[in-house]
Design a protein around this motif. Structure first.
Motif, short mmCIF file in Angstrom:
data_model
loop_
_atom_site.label_atom_id
_atom_site.label_comp_id
_atom_site.label_asym_id
_atom_site.label_seq_id
_atom_site.Cartn_x
_atom_site.Cartn_y
_atom_site.Cartn_z
N LEU A 53 -8.04 -0.95 -0.26
CA LEU A 53 -8.40 -1.88 0.80
C LEU A 53 -9.91 -2.18 0.82
N GLN A 97 -2.40 1.30 12.82
CA GLN A 97 -3.41 2.26 13.26
C GLN A 97 -4.63 1.57 13.87
N ARG A 98 -5.06 0.44 13.31
CA ARG A 98 -6.25 -0.24 13.82
C ARG A 98 -5.98 -0.97 15.14
N GLN A 113 0.83 -1.20 0.00
CA GLN A 113 0.00 0.00 0.00
C GLN A 113 0.86 1.26 0.00
N GLU A 137 -2.12 0.49 8.06
CA GLU A 137 -3.49 0.22 8.50
C GLU A 137 -3.49 -0.70 9.73
N THR A 139 -0.31 -3.76 4.10
CA THR A 139 -0.99 -2.57 4.62
C THR A 139 -0.56 -2.33 6.06
#
Length: 266
Positions: free
Chosen positions: A45, A129-130, A14, A126, A123
């Protein structure tokens, strides 16, 4: 204007959010990877979520493999290693959805992510962050290959980096200058290797390559470096990126394979 964090369809990595698709994927243009013969193409995504699902497979009591079906990008596996001091995600995949997040949280969540080399960035921003902005450890020698930096990125520069008790990252190079493996110093010893060390289908040997898809061999000095760094380690098990695992005698198998490679240069 709306931006999208595009993913390369070929390698699954990504890029930072942009208004328009990037002109090319620098990871695929490198001689260790390849641009699809039909040309560069991109996805997102949300689009991957609609077409793919993740499998979370228990490999042993403290280790889970994560992979995507149908296969996307390179098709590698990530691994979630459970330890008393926190769980670590080794390498990354491109697909991340709510079901994956929920299951991983039930397993104790993730304390940190460590990536072996650029082909498996996926990713990672992502994922970080998640999971509450957890740190992502990447060796600084591979900083030029980063496609995103807008997350909790930790660029480490040492030859070895201890993360917490029994968990250590080792920069052994080879496939990429920043190529890294993870050593779990439990009772029997475990190596998570991505394809910095490739477990062969026969489960009786391992391989070392500069490029796997383009069949470019690794230089002798790189093999000697890997041999030197692995020599003091205690490990019985080895887990690679494509479902090929050594479930016993991993150190003996690796030492045999290193000697076999070095005979080619005699």
């Amino acid at each position: 204007m709306k931006t999208t964090a595009y993913l390369c369809n070929t390698c699954g990595v990504q890029y930072e959010p942009l208004i328009e698709e990037p002109a090319n994927c620098k990871i695929c243009q490198d001689e260790r990877q390849y641009v699809n013969v039909n040309g560069q193409s991109w996805t997102s995504l949300p689009s991957i979520n609609q077409q793919h699902k993740n499998i979370i497979e228990k490999v042993r009591d403290d280790l889970y493999a994560l992979y995507t079906t149908p296969s996307f990008g390179i098709g590698q596996r990530a691994h979630l290693l459970l330890t008393p001091y926190g769980n670590i995600l080794w390498d990354c995949i491109s697909n991340l959805d709510e079901s994956t997040i929920a299951i991983i949280r039930l397993l104790g969540g993730i304390k940190a992510i460590a990536i072996s080399h650029p082909h498996y960035y996926g990713t990672m921003a992502e994922w970080s962050q998640r999971f509450d902005d957890i740190p992502v450890y990447i060796h600084a020698k591979d900083r030029a290959w980063l496609t995103r930096k807008d997350f909790n990125l930790v660029l480490w520069e040492e030859e070895e980096r201890a993360l917490w008790p029994q968990i250590k990252l080792i920069n052994c190079g080879g496939h990429f200058d920043g190529g890294t493996i993870l050593h779990h110093a439990d009772e029997d010893g475990t190596l998570l290797v991505g394809d910095v060390i490739q477990v062969c289908p026969d489960r009786r040997s391992v391989s070392f390559m500069y490029s796997y898809p383009n069949y470019i061999p690794l230089r002798k000095r790189e093999i000697l470096r890997i041999q030197q760094l692995l020599s003091p380690l205690h490990y019985r098990y080895m887990y690679g990126a494509f479902g090929h695992y050594l479930k016993d005698n991993a150190k003996d198998i690796t030492e045999y394979s290193l000697k076999r490679y070095l005979r080619i240069y005699e």
